[in-house]
Every structure is written in C-alpha cells, then in structure tokens.
Motif scaffolding. Structure first.
Motif, PDB file in Angstrom:
ATOM      1  N   MET A   1       0.849  -1.196   0.000  1.00 47.34           N
ATOM      2  CA  MET A   1       0.000   0.000   0.000  1.00 47.34           C
ATOM      3  C   MET A   1       0.887   1.249   0.000  1.00 47.34           C
ATOM      4  SD  MET A   1      -2.924   1.177   2.752  1.00 47.34           S
ATOM      5  CE  MET A   1      -4.009  -0.193   2.319  1.00 47.34           C
ATOM      6  N   LEU A   2       0.437   2.266  -0.715  1.00 44.14           N
ATOM      7  CA  LEU A   2       1.170   3.524  -0.744  1.00 44.14           C
ATOM      8  C   LEU A   2       1.020   4.250   0.590  1.00 44.14           C
ATOM      9  CD1 LEU A   2       0.228   4.892  -4.287  1.00 44.14           C
ATOM     10  CD2 LEU A   2       2.175   3.460  -3.634  1.00 44.14           C
ATOM     11  N   LEU A   3       2.050   5.034   0.938  1.00 45.87           N
ATOM     12  CA  LEU A   3       2.009   5.781   2.196  1.00 45.87           C
ATOM     13  C   LEU A   3       0.792   6.703   2.246  1.00 45.87           C
ATOM     14  CD1 LEU A   3       3.187   6.779   4.874  1.00 45.87           C
ATOM     15  CD2 LEU A   3       4.608   8.374   3.558  1.00 45.87           C
ATOM     16  N   GLY A   4       0.520   7.403   1.144  1.00 43.96           N
ATOM     17  CA  GLY A   4      -0.620   8.320   1.125  1.00 43.96           C
ATOM     18  C   GLY A   4      -1.938   7.606   1.376  1.00 43.96           C
ATOM     19  N   GLN A   5      -2.095   6.407   0.854  1.00 43.59           N
ATOM     20  CA  GLN A   5      -3.334   5.638   1.051  1.00 43.59           C
ATOM     21  C   GLN A   5      -3.477   5.201   2.506  1.00 43.59           C
ATOM     22  OE1 GLN A   5      -2.467   2.606  -1.879  1.00 43.59           O
ATOM     23  NE2 GLN A   5      -3.920   3.476  -3.361  1.00 43.59           N
ATOM     24  N   LEU A   6      -2.380   4.736   3.091  1.00 42.10           N
ATOM     25  CA  LEU A   6      -2.435   4.272   4.473  1.00 42.10           C
ATOM     26  C   LEU A   6      -2.718   5.430   5.424  1.00 42.10           C
ATOM     27  CD1 LEU A   6      -2.152   1.938   6.433  1.00 42.10           C
ATOM     28  CD2 LEU A   6       0.325   2.286   6.438  1.00 42.10           C
ATOM     29  N   LEU A   7      -2.089   6.567   5.169  1.00 41.87           N
ATOM     30  CA  LEU A   7      -2.347   7.755   5.990  1.00 41.87           C
ATOM     31  C   LEU A   7      -3.816   8.159   5.908  1.00 41.87           C
ATOM     32  CD1 LEU A   7       0.763   9.999   5.235  1.00 41.87           C
ATOM     33  CD2 LEU A   7       0.119   9.092   7.472  1.00 41.87           C
ATOM     34  N   ALA A   8      -4.378   8.135   4.711  1.00 38.41           N
ATOM     35  CA  ALA A   8      -5.775   8.526   4.526  1.00 38.41           C
ATOM     36  C   ALA A   8      -6.711   7.629   5.318  1.00 38.41           C
ATOM     37  CB  ALA A   8      -6.130   8.499   3.045  1.00 38.41           C
ATOM     38  N   GLN A   9      -6.427   6.341   5.361  1.00 36.27           N
ATOM     39  CA  GLN A   9      -7.266   5.409   6.129  1.00 36.27           C
ATOM     40  C   GLN A   9      -7.218   5.735   7.619  1.00 36.27           C
ATOM     41  OE1 GLN A   9      -6.341   1.306   5.346  1.00 36.27           O
ATOM     42  NE2 GLN A   9      -6.734   1.458   3.145  1.00 36.27           N
ATOM     43  N   TYR A  10      -6.002   5.901   8.117  1.00 37.33           N
ATOM     44  CA  TYR A  10      -5.845   6.200   9.537  1.00 37.33           C
ATOM     45  C   TYR A  10      -6.462   7.553   9.897  1.00 37.33           C
ATOM     46  CZ  TYR A  10      -2.607   2.310  10.478  1.00 37.33           C
ATOM     47  OH  TYR A  10      -2.048   1.077  10.673  1.00 37.33           O
ATOM     48  N   GLU A  11      -6.268   8.527   9.032  1.00 39.77           N
ATOM     49  CA  GLU A  11      -6.778   9.875   9.311  1.00 39.77           C
ATOM     50  C   GLU A  11      -8.295   9.881   9.408  1.00 39.77           C
ATOM     51  OE1 GLU A  11      -5.020  12.090   6.161  1.00 39.77           O
ATOM     52  OE2 GLU A  11      -3.132  12.457   7.242  1.00 39.77           O
ATOM     53  N   GLU A  12      -8.943   9.102   8.561  1.00 34.78           N
ATOM     54  CA  GLU A  12     -10.408   9.011   8.604  1.00 34.78           C
ATOM     55  C   GLU A  12     -10.872   8.453   9.948  1.00 34.78           C
ATOM     56  OE1 GLU A  12     -14.057   6.951   6.054  1.00 34.78           O
ATOM     57  OE2 GLU A  12     -12.044   7.073   5.204  1.00 34.78           O
ATOM     58  N   GLU A  13     -10.158   7.467  10.456  1.00 36.27           N
ATOM     59  CA  GLU A  13     -10.513   6.885  11.748  1.00 36.27           C
ATOM     60  C   GLU A  13     -10.247   7.856  12.892  1.00 36.27           C
ATOM     61  OE1 GLU A  13      -9.557   2.705  12.509  1.00 36.27           O
ATOM     62  OE2 GLU A  13      -8.756   2.601  10.467  1.00 36.27           O
TER      63      GLU A  13
END
Length: 278
Positions: free
Chosen positions: A1-13
C-alpha cells in the motif's frame, strides 16, 4: 500500500474519534526526521513493514488521545525545542505571545525574574536565553515537573535556578518581574477541554479551585511583599477571566496600572500589572 493511502485510512478513523488528522503525519515526519519535501516524495511510495508498524503505533496512541508532542517527546516554543511528557503541559502558541510581550516591554540589562508554575520551563528558559543577564528563578509545586524543566535548561544551556514551591510559599527576596501561566481552568468547564488534553496532560497543571481563580488569588495575596517598587507582573489567563483577574490585582496593587490584553485571535489572554510606562 502507498504511504498516502495508508495515511488517509488512519486519518479518517482519527477524525471519527475527534482527533486532528494532521497529528498523524506530524508525528510520523518528526519520528522519521523527515523534511516536508521528504514526506511529500514518500507519499506515492510503498510503505515498508517497519514504517507500517511505526504508523500503527502512532495511530493507536492518537486514537486513545495521546498528544502528538508526547509521542515524539518534544514541542517547539519560541524557537527552541523542549522535551515534554506526561509530567508537564505542552507549551502553547498563545504563551509564546506572553514571552514576546515581556521581551518587548522590558529592555533593562539586569532584572530578577520569577516564573511561577514553570512546568516544562518553557517561559523561564526562553526568557533566560533571550536575556542572558537576567537572573531567572523558576518554581513549581510539582517536583516531577521541575526535574524535566531542569533537564530542558541543561539541554538548552540556559541559566535558570529552580525551586519547589506552592506559588511564593518557599521563595525569598525581591523580584523585578513575576510571570505565571498557572492552572486556571474551572472544573465546571471540563467540557471545554480537548479529549487528548484531558486524557494525557497533568490535571494539577490544568485545573484550579475557586472557579479557576485560586492561583491568581494567591499570587495577588503574596506578590505585593516581593515585587520591587517598579516591578511588573505578567499573567496568562483564560479568555473569560480578564475582568475578575484585573479586579484581583487592582485591589492588591491600587497604585499600579492593570491591563487586560488580547491574543492574536482577539481573546482576552494576558493581564499585566505595571506602573503605567513601558
């Protein structure tokens, strides 16, 4: 997974539990010791297992309302980096305004200064570094906080003396300048305190009795006997305490000027006691 995608998931939570999404990337960048450019370039790259574990660790702490500054172990204040942990409050930008005001209004080469409730030592150390000829004393009722403040002074090579004291109980001598950012939140206003502050930062440094005025009252009671004739007092206050704190200090110092000053957001934030000239 790309860093930007993983950050977006965590940020939403994080947003879902009332935390600021930006805290994740802030803490991650700091722990990686990356510049902003480093971070931007990494957003479109695959995240390695080690970095996935680091992000997971940061996310879990933020989710349970641990402030980002405690996660990285430091906070910037007045251009200096202070070690911070659960023993002390995290220095705030509005307190930088108090330090700036003191430096702008006091150009004398030699002053004896007292910082009451020093916490991390941010105010006292910043003043000592900006004015090396000032004699700066810092006090706190918490011995744990003083241990950290002393470590910060040593790390930043600031000459500050420290003493355990409840306001002025254990202090002697006269001071030209007294400054304090004391506990001032009323327990009735607990709903105004952010979840991460309430969960992690020391309540001893946040809340005060008598609707948040207890420490101001004690300073007003004790300060007249230790302030020099030309001495000044600088206090940080809550946005709704200006009128009451001004009355307290005008009564304690009937022959001095007492000002209530606003912060950059237009909120009452500082009370200054002086002789009417800058």
């Amino acid at each position: 997974m790309l860093l930007g995608q993983l950050l977006a998931q965590y940020e939403e939570e994080l947003i879902a539990v009332g935390e600021e999404a930006e805290s994740l990337s802030f803490a991650y960048r700091a722990l990686k010791n990356w510049t902003f450019t480093d971070f931007v370039l990494a957003l479109q790259k695959e995240v390695e297992a080690e970095d996935q574990a680091l992000l997971q660790s940061i996310f879990e702490q933020l989710k349970y309302h641990v402030p980002a500054q405690y996660i990285i172990g430091s906070a910037e204040f007045c251009g200096h980096v202070f070690t911070v942990d659960e023993r002390v409050l995290i220095p705030r930008p509005e307190t930088e305004e108090l330090v700036t005001l003191i430096l702008e209004e006091n150009s004398r080469e030699s002053l004896r200064v007292l910082d009451i409730g020093t916490g991390s030592g941010a105010i006292a150390i910043s003043l000592a570094l900006a004015r090396p000829n000032w004699q700066v004393q810092a006090s706190d009722v918490s011995e744990e906080a003083l241990e950290l403040a002393q470590a910060n002074a040593q790390e930043l090579e600031a000459v500050v003396s420290f003493k355990t004291s409840d306001v002025l109980d254990e202090l002697e001598g006269l001071y030209d300048l007294i400054v304090s950012n004391p506990p001032y939140i009323s327990r009735d206003d607990i709903e105004e305190v952010g979840a991460n502050v309430l969960a992690s930062e020391p309540h001893l440094a946040l809340f005060a009795d008598r609707d948040g005025y207890a420490i101001y009252e004690k300073i007003a009671q004790q300060a007249p006997s230790v302030l020099t004739p030309d001495g000044k007092i600088y206090l940080e206050i809550s946005y709704k305490q200006g009128k009451k704190v001004k009355e307290l200090f005008q009564e304690a110092f009937p022959n001095k000027r007492v000002r209530v000053l606003k912060d950059q957001f237009g909120q009452d934030r500082m009370v200054v006691v002086d002789n009417g000239s800058i």
